[in-house]
Design an enzyme around this catalytic site. Sequence first.
Site, PDB file in Angstrom:
ATOM      1  N   LYS A 260      -7.707 -12.631   6.610  1.00 16.29           N
ATOM      2  CA  LYS A 260      -7.218 -11.576   8.014  1.00 16.29           C
ATOM      3  C   LYS A 260      -5.615 -11.273   7.725  1.00 16.29           C
ATOM      4  O   LYS A 260      -4.996 -10.507   7.766  1.00 16.29           O
ATOM      5  CB  LYS A 260      -7.841 -11.204   9.150  1.00 16.29           C
ATOM      6  CG  LYS A 260      -9.442 -11.029   9.212  1.00 16.29           C
ATOM      7  CD  LYS A 260     -10.042 -10.438  10.172  1.00 16.29           C
ATOM      8  CE  LYS A 260     -11.652  -9.796  10.081  1.00 16.29           C
ATOM      9  NZ  LYS A 260     -12.640  -9.689  11.573  1.00 16.29           N
ATOM     10  N   ARG A 261      -4.887 -12.663   8.382  1.00 21.01           N
ATOM     11  CA  ARG A 261      -3.638 -13.211   8.418  1.00 21.01           C
ATOM     12  C   ARG A 261      -3.340 -12.619   7.257  1.00 21.01           C
ATOM     13  O   ARG A 261      -1.880 -11.676   7.617  1.00 21.01           O
ATOM     14  CB  ARG A 261      -3.702 -14.305   9.082  1.00 21.01           C
ATOM     15  CG  ARG A 261      -2.119 -15.264   9.504  1.00 21.01           C
ATOM     16  CD  ARG A 261      -2.301 -16.326   9.409  1.00 21.01           C
ATOM     17  NE  ARG A 261      -2.511 -17.199   8.929  1.00 21.01           N
ATOM     18  CZ  ARG A 261      -2.468 -17.827   7.744  1.00 21.01           C
ATOM     19  NH1 ARG A 261      -1.192 -17.628   7.737  1.00 21.01           N
ATOM     20  NH2 ARG A 261      -2.480 -18.333   6.800  1.00 21.01           N
TER      21      ARG A 261
END
Length: 498
Positions: A260-261
């Site tokens: 997600k980063r």
Amino acid sequence: MLYRFNGMTVRTRYAPSPTGEPHLGNMRTALFSWLLARHYGGQFFLRIEDTDQARYVESGIEAQMEALHWLGLTWDEGPDVGGPYAPYTQSERLETYREHAQKLIAGDHAYLCYCSPERLEEVRKAQQARKEPPRYDRHCRDLSPEERRAAEAQGSRPVVRFKTPLDGETVAHDVLRGSVVFQNETLDDFVLLKSDGYPTYHLAAQVDDHLMGTTHVLRGEEWLPSVPRHFLVYQAFGWEPPVFAHLSRILGPDRSKLSKRHGAHAALDYREQGYLPDAVVNFLALLGWSLDDHTEIIDRETLIRHFDLDRVLTNPAVFNAEKLLWMNGVYIREMPDDRLADDAAPFLGRHLGRPVDRELLMGIIPLVKERIKLLGEIVDMADFFFTDGELEYDVEALLGKRYAGDPAAALKALEAATERLEAVDGWEHEKLESAVRPLAEELGVKTGELFGVLRVAVTGKTATPPLFETMEILARERTLDRLRSARERLQAQSTHAK
Ligand code: GLU
């Protein structure tokens, strides 16, 4: 051409395990399989691999189907539409796997194993202590009939294990990577059927791919270590294996595991944000495939026409969220206005809590089209067109840098501009602009500074579509109302300041 398909009709599948929300990486696998089938005019089918009861998620199947639907990756056969090889859900095919496990036992390619989880754990620990790779010690491989009866009498429920040849080698082929030779002595006796009667992937996927006539198995690279097992299973059944293509991993721009980063989320989150399916498909197609060395924008038809395995890459693909965003902007700009209005309307409707006026929206589309990269951005860019009451904004915003601390001067500018606008005959943006533009010089301010005050007054925002076109669409009355309301706020502020 890197591979042959022997004149067979190409049949590919997407075979998700419903263990959660599908990610874009899953959709890349589905897309490549779909493209290959469509390119060859073959069939693409959906199979649900729900044999891991512990990891099963109730909404998983629906989420997979919805993501595929959203991206337009239509399937010709599947659990919902049926097909000649139904059922397409593995939990409904347990009998088939049991029969096939029986066949392997009968052919001396598999055996029943009665070892308890506790015993397996002990074996594993002992191997660990000896610094050996953990694997089943083949305790049950050669049980005598008496030993088997004794184990059965104890009531233990057996698993079925594959009887991996103790010597020789297994050659596994991957069409993208070539052949790899495995020494059989390094392989273990893996489980085919669990004690709960459910098959493992190693049995179920091979049986199904064979029975369902899969010609090409496209799947993630994480399956590579299991490839020799799968070739052994095909061999034991005497079946011709399909073409295997293991797709590369997808990494973040820093080359670490995608997360997600890096801006990678569940596939349907992209829909929520206002990504277009065509843009996402285009982006995903380039994660491990290329048309040539430079083309980035490739529509669906062109993808289908040109997609083939010979340009699929095995080095890791890098996920670049900024590129996806840029691509989405390109697709938005290329969209016909009425389609963009169709797609954008729900975003505004959700925000406003009511359906939007279609005619008004169609007028706005040309103004925002060049300025948004996500459908969702239309809300911030255009919601003020649809609100009737007072706009919400700070007087500070109205004053901007130029008039900060001097509401009286801003008031004067606003009143002068309003007067000129009121005097305009007609309400076309060109006329509005020629009426107001000269005023900036007369007042000794920059046009941007003057327009800034008017912009906040009529929209409540500092960044909007072009000011006078916005006024034209807002129409005379609403524009003048908003200017009046701004004047009142400035008047209150000036009195206050005195
Ligand atoms: N069910 C497997 C998974 O979701 C599919 C692998 C395959 O395509 O064979 O990882």
